[in-house]
Design a protein around this motif. Structure first.
Motif, PDB file in Angstrom:
ATOM      1  N   VAL B   5      22.142 -46.095 -21.236  1.00  0.00           N
ATOM      2  CA  VAL B   5      21.000 -45.386 -20.664  1.00  0.00           C
ATOM      3  C   VAL B   5      21.032 -43.954 -21.183  1.00  0.00           C
ATOM      4  O   VAL B   5      22.066 -43.287 -21.085  1.00  0.00           O
ATOM      5  N   VAL B   6      19.934 -43.515 -21.775  1.00  0.00           N
ATOM      6  CA  VAL B   6      19.834 -42.113 -22.193  1.00  0.00           C
ATOM      7  C   VAL B   6      18.772 -41.432 -21.346  1.00  0.00           C
ATOM      8  O   VAL B   6      17.688 -41.987 -21.132  1.00  0.00           O
ATOM      9  N   VAL B   7      19.132 -40.263 -20.816  1.00  0.00           N
ATOM     10  CA  VAL B   7      18.195 -39.476 -20.004  1.00  0.00           C
ATOM     11  C   VAL B   7      17.911 -38.183 -20.759  1.00  0.00           C
ATOM     12  O   VAL B   7      18.841 -37.482 -21.152  1.00  0.00           O
ATOM     13  N   ILE B   8      16.637 -37.898 -20.972  1.00  0.00           N
ATOM     14  CA  ILE B   8      16.264 -36.639 -21.629  1.00  0.00           C
ATOM     15  C   ILE B   8      15.856 -35.638 -20.560  1.00  0.00           C
ATOM     16  O   ILE B   8      14.883 -35.842 -19.839  1.00  0.00           O
ATOM     17  N   GLY B   9      16.632 -34.559 -20.430  1.00  0.00           N
ATOM     18  CA  GLY B   9      16.386 -33.548 -19.397  1.00  0.00           C
ATOM     19  C   GLY B   9      17.452 -33.613 -18.325  1.00  0.00           C
ATOM     20  O   GLY B   9      17.899 -34.698 -17.950  1.00  0.00           O
ATOM     21  N   ALA B  10      17.889 -32.441 -17.861  1.00  0.00           N
ATOM     22  CA  ALA B  10      18.931 -32.394 -16.825  1.00  0.00           C
ATOM     23  C   ALA B  10      18.488 -31.548 -15.646  1.00  0.00           C
ATOM     24  O   ALA B  10      19.275 -30.879 -14.989  1.00  0.00           O
ATOM     25  N   GLY B  11      17.169 -31.555 -15.376  1.00  0.00           N
ATOM     26  CA  GLY B  11      16.663 -30.891 -14.174  1.00  0.00           C
ATOM     27  C   GLY B  11      16.841 -31.818 -12.980  1.00  0.00           C
ATOM     28  O   GLY B  11      17.666 -32.738 -13.006  1.00  0.00           O
ATOM     29  N   SER B  12      16.072 -31.602 -11.947  1.00  0.00           N
ATOM     30  CA  SER B  12      16.215 -32.414 -10.730  1.00  0.00           C
ATOM     31  C   SER B  12      16.015 -33.889 -11.033  1.00  0.00           C
ATOM     32  O   SER B  12      16.791 -34.742 -10.588  1.00  0.00           O
ATOM     33  N   ALA B  13      14.968 -34.205 -11.797  1.00  0.00           N
ATOM     34  CA  ALA B  13      14.676 -35.612 -12.080  1.00  0.00           C
ATOM     35  C   ALA B  13      15.755 -36.210 -12.973  1.00  0.00           C
ATOM     36  O   ALA B  13      16.261 -37.305 -12.705  1.00  0.00           O
ATOM     37  N   CYS B  18      20.520 -39.792 -13.712  1.00  0.00           N
ATOM     38  CA  CYS B  18      21.887 -40.071 -14.174  1.00  0.00           C
ATOM     39  C   CYS B  18      22.771 -40.554 -13.022  1.00  0.00           C
ATOM     40  O   CYS B  18      23.448 -41.583 -13.124  1.00  0.00           O
ATOM     41  N   PHE B  19      22.775 -39.800 -11.922  1.00  0.00           N
ATOM     42  CA  PHE B  19      23.746 -40.105 -10.860  1.00  0.00           C
ATOM     43  C   PHE B  19      23.334 -41.326 -10.045  1.00  0.00           C
ATOM     44  O   PHE B  19      24.184 -42.046  -9.536  1.00  0.00           O
ATOM     45  N   ALA B  20      22.022 -41.567  -9.952  1.00  0.00           N
ATOM     46  CA  ALA B  20      21.578 -42.785  -9.269  1.00  0.00           C
ATOM     47  C   ALA B  20      21.912 -44.007 -10.116  1.00  0.00           C
ATOM     48  O   ALA B  20      22.330 -45.047  -9.598  1.00  0.00           O
ATOM     49  N   ALA B  21      21.750 -43.876 -11.445  1.00  0.00           N
ATOM     50  CA  ALA B  21      22.115 -44.974 -12.350  1.00  0.00           C
ATOM     51  C   ALA B  21      23.614 -45.265 -12.204  1.00  0.00           C
ATOM     52  O   ALA B  21      24.040 -46.416 -12.093  1.00  0.00           O
ATOM     53  N   ARG B  22      24.401 -44.197 -12.166  1.00  0.00           N
ATOM     54  CA  ARG B  22      25.852 -44.372 -12.030  1.00  0.00           C
ATOM     55  C   ARG B  22      26.220 -45.010 -10.695  1.00  0.00           C
ATOM     56  O   ARG B  22      27.080 -45.891 -10.626  1.00  0.00           O
ATOM     57  N   LYS B  23      25.541 -44.593  -9.637  1.00  0.00           N
ATOM     58  CA  LYS B  23      25.820 -45.156  -8.320  1.00  0.00           C
ATOM     59  C   LYS B  23      25.430 -46.640  -8.303  1.00  0.00           C
ATOM     60  O   LYS B  23      26.077 -47.457  -7.645  1.00  0.00           O
ATOM     61  N   HIS B  24      24.366 -46.953  -9.043  1.00  0.00           N
ATOM     62  CA  HIS B  24      23.875 -48.328  -9.073  1.00  0.00           C
ATOM     63  C   HIS B  24      24.886 -49.255  -9.758  1.00  0.00           C
ATOM     64  O   HIS B  24      25.091 -50.385  -9.334  1.00  0.00           O
ATOM     65  N   THR B  25      25.489 -48.763 -10.815  1.00  0.00           N
ATOM     66  CA  THR B  25      26.442 -49.618 -11.536  1.00  0.00           C
ATOM     67  C   THR B  25      27.449 -48.789 -12.334  1.00  0.00           C
ATOM     68  O   THR B  25      27.104 -47.736 -12.877  1.00  0.00           O
ATOM     69  N   ARG B  26      28.671 -49.312 -12.398  1.00  0.00           N
ATOM     70  CA  ARG B  26      29.665 -48.657 -13.252  1.00  0.00           C
ATOM     71  C   ARG B  26      29.515 -49.127 -14.698  1.00  0.00           C
ATOM     72  O   ARG B  26      30.024 -48.496 -15.613  1.00  0.00           O
ATOM     73  N   ASP B  27      28.843 -50.252 -14.860  1.00  0.00           N
ATOM     74  CA  ASP B  27      28.810 -50.901 -16.176  1.00  0.00           C
ATOM     75  C   ASP B  27      27.653 -50.426 -17.029  1.00  0.00           C
ATOM     76  O   ASP B  27      26.872 -51.230 -17.553  1.00  0.00           O
ATOM     77  N   VAL B  28      27.509 -49.141 -17.173  1.00  0.00           N
ATOM     78  CA  VAL B  28      26.450 -48.617 -18.006  1.00  0.00           C
ATOM     79  C   VAL B  28      26.944 -47.293 -18.568  1.00  0.00           C
ATOM     80  O   VAL B  28      27.662 -46.550 -17.907  1.00  0.00           O
ATOM     81  N   LYS B  29      26.600 -47.048 -19.826  1.00  0.00           N
ATOM     82  CA  LYS B  29      26.994 -45.793 -20.478  1.00  0.00           C
ATOM     83  C   LYS B  29      25.814 -44.843 -20.332  1.00  0.00           C
ATOM     84  O   LYS B  29      24.692 -45.181 -20.720  1.00  0.00           O
ATOM     85  N   ILE B  30      26.050 -43.699 -19.742  1.00  0.00           N
ATOM     86  CA  ILE B  30      24.939 -42.780 -19.473  1.00  0.00           C
ATOM     87  C   ILE B  30      25.115 -41.489 -20.268  1.00  0.00           C
ATOM     88  O   ILE B  30      26.164 -40.838 -20.194  1.00  0.00           O
ATOM     89  N   THR B  31      24.074 -41.133 -21.016  1.00  0.00           N
ATOM     90  CA  THR B  31      24.084 -39.870 -21.753  1.00  0.00           C
ATOM     91  C   THR B  31      22.886 -39.043 -21.304  1.00  0.00           C
ATOM     92  O   THR B  31      21.776 -39.569 -21.180  1.00  0.00           O
TER      93      THR B  31
END
Lengths: 433, 433
Positions: B5-13, B18-31
């Motif tokens: 999963v790639v997220v463009i932007g590190a503001g509120s959204a 990022c952190f909701a994706a991480r909470k949802h699953t450990r099995d994903v690489k987040i950038t």
């Protein structure tokens, strides 16, 4: 000839009944019969006059004699109802007879006095009426010792008031503070606050006797004898239903007047509202007694309008309540965990402590929230809040959520507002959900 | 291999994604790819750092580098996205390529600069990023004069901040304060507050030119030339959609990214959230742009979870918002009268001023409430509140009421709490209903 509406009682429910009836129609003659000598005052204000936050007992007058007159409501004070002849529709008082077409009974409640020795000794106090308040103010002198018996919110307000007056205050709490309003973890916060403010808590046993010969000099709690100059009984209130019972009105299992959803009793054209009636808890669907001015006011309106010829249903009862204890607000709505379980509800509970403002903005205070949801439906059924200030608005939000069947998930994702000086991005309630 | 999963932007959204994706699953690489050099900070806090209420620009950091690391989110700061190859699913940046399985675009918004002469002169400021804030703090010196162009809530926050810094502040308001948030009667209260606090209001015309040779020395408003050392443009924000447009993502009529109810764009596996997207107003059912951190956060969560393989719908948007202007809170939820009428809603309106506490308890403040209901359904559709403190919780209650389709009558009779020091028997909102 105009229809005659007679209202017995001029408290929150009685006064609301009168003025709502008047607002509903000009074509009705309204008489309000009150045993007290005063026009309508706020009972809830009494502890604050005792404590000195409100300057005198006249200030909490809510509806003056002039207001009654202006609204063309004939207020009869210091008038005692002897009986009601329901066949001929006449209220008989020590000042004469008052015929009615529709009657609204708002006889309120009375302080329950435990059946223990010594409760008739001078120095044993209650706080229900303005005269009780004036007496308690006079006796609540600096340097004397007061024992407050009970852990209801009136008990805590009285304990605070007497402490503010400079008394040495001990509070006897049989199980835990505000047991009918909040659950154990939040009770503990309340008890800690009492101790922090220098109020002694005697916990785990009830007062078993009031001690003294010609006046109070102490109480017995377990094996201990606690010296006291005054003892304030705050051990709950019971609906005042003697008159209703004498009229053949049906009394419910909790001792309150039974009413239908229009607040009519089993006797046609006789309505009842406020502390003297049994309501149905919106969540538990079981009878519940309320000592709340808010519910009395709303029920009074409905009963008054129906008595004047209208047709309104009583609003759902969730017993939303709030109090301030020194510098914390304590609020609750809906059943506690114990009550919910008693009613057979499978409860999911979330308790969180979360700051009111974002960490980077100065002045945030902890908000402690306890949310109860029904596991089967996911719906919020109750909530409890402790916060420095502002529990009322938070409880009202939860009350709205409960009334409208909101699920925890909906509350969690609700569109709530945020600005650093006002609130955080996530309200504590949403986090708890 | 783990899903990327790639997220463009590190503001509120972006951060929430990022952190909701991480909470949802450990099995994903987040950038997370961010063009700014800082980790996630609160944009909403910037005016308060400028004004001095928050001590420095580091304090409003919301998610630190350490937090990103702990959550196993790979944060790439100072990294500029050049393009996205949607066929091969690769984000191309100045620091290299980032392949993705799912992409979340949170490019936010940008301050709209009006098309008038002189806006490129040194001394013309905006407040969107931390660097903007640091610059404004440096230039906002005591004794100098600032013109704030605009009447949005950021405009008012900036005007207050610069006033607190000791500047001479003039605010140019073309029509009226907070036009998109509150109606005229409440706008007037806001404008009166600005004047009371010594902020000059130039009303009725826009800034038509920024004046100066090699730096700002004033602005032209109508026929007048107003001297100024700095000019802050707070004339609204526009969604930042250049990248999305270059990818072939559909843009809506208001200029924001079009998304479905799961926040997916017209390109599969590409989601968008926050200020860069168009949402649908829950009441008007028409597109709406939001610059609100609350909505960005909630949408970010949904987009992040969906990108990580979940299946959530975006929550309803009511644009609940609140701000504090000096000593008053201003809150709003749902459409204003103008917007509601534009959407063809037959609006019933009630505006009341009611004390927060009963008359007999000291310290009550006026609560001004404006409630909007749909005449056809009786349902509450919007609310606006001005009060000394505590608008946030009141707006949240109204937001809950609107989300759940509460009628004015239900709100009027809702079981709300009361205690003299906390609230009155009838909340102002109930009275207004």
């Amino acid at each position: 000839m105009d229809k005659k509406v007679v209202v017995i009682g001029a408290g929150s429910a009685g006064a609301s009944a009168c003025f709502a009836a008047r607002k509903h129609t000009r074509d009705v003659k309204i008489t309000c019969i009150n045993d007290e000598e005063f026009p309508t005052y706020s009972r809830c204000a009494l502890p604050f006059v005792v404590g000195g936050e409100i300057e005198n007992f006249d200030i909490p007058t809510v509806f003056s004699f002039e207001f009654y007159e202006k609204q063309k409501v004939d207020l009869k004070t210091s008038t005692i109802v002897r009986s009601v002849d329901t066949d001929n529709k006449v209220v008989k008082t020590d000042k004469g007879d008052f015929p009615y077409d529709a009657l609204v009974i708002t006889t309120g409640g009375k302080t329950k006095i435990p059946g223990i020795p010594g409760t008739d000794l001078p120095g044993v106090k209650v706080l229900r009426t303005r005269l009780d308040g004036e007496d308690l103010f006079k006796e609540g002198r600096k340097g004397r010792t007061a024992v407050v018996n009970g852990a209801s919110f009136i008990a805590l307000e009285v304990a605070e008031a007497l402490k503010l007056r400079g008394m040495d205050v001990k509070i006897v709490i049989r199980s835990r503070a505000l047991r009918s309003m909040i659950d154990t973890p939040l009770s503990q916060v309340v008890e800690d606050k009492l101790v922090e403010k220098g109020i002694d808590i005697l916990k785990g046993e009830a007062v078993s006797a009031v001690l003294g010969d010609d006046k109070v000099n102490g109480v017995k709690v377990g094996d201990a004898e606690i010296p006291a100059d005054i003892v304030v009984m705050c051990t709950g209130t019971a609906p005042e239903v003697e008159l209703a019972r004498s009229m053949g009105i049906e009394i419910g299992e909790l001792g309150g007047i039974k009413v239908d959803d229009r607040l009519e009793t089993n006797i046609k054209d006789v309505y009842a509202a406020g502390d003297c009636v049994e309501s149905e808890c919106f969540i538990r669907k079981t009878p519940v007694l309320n000592g709340l001015g808010t519910i009395a006011t709303r029920q009074g309106m409905v009963a008054g309008i129906n008595a004047a010829g209208g047709d309104l249903k009583a609003p759902p009862v969730l017993s939303a309540s709030v109090m301030r204890l020194f510098d914390v607000d304590i609020g609750a709505v809906g059943p506690t965990e114990d009550f919910a379980k008693e009613a057979g509800i499978d409860v999911a509970i979330s308790t969180v402590k979360y700051p009111s403002l974002p960490h980077y903005y100065p002045g945030g205070k902890d908000v402690q929230v306890r949310l109860l949801a029904d596991k089967t439906t996911g719906k919020i059924i109750g909530g409890q809040i402790i916060v420095h200030k502002g529990a009322a608005e938070r409880i009202n939000m939860l009350s709205m959520a409960i009334l409208k069947g909101t699920t925890a998930q909906e509350l969690n994702m609700a569109d709530f507002c945020y600005s650093p000086p006002c609130s955080d991005t996530w309200a504590a309630e949403a986090i708890a959900a």
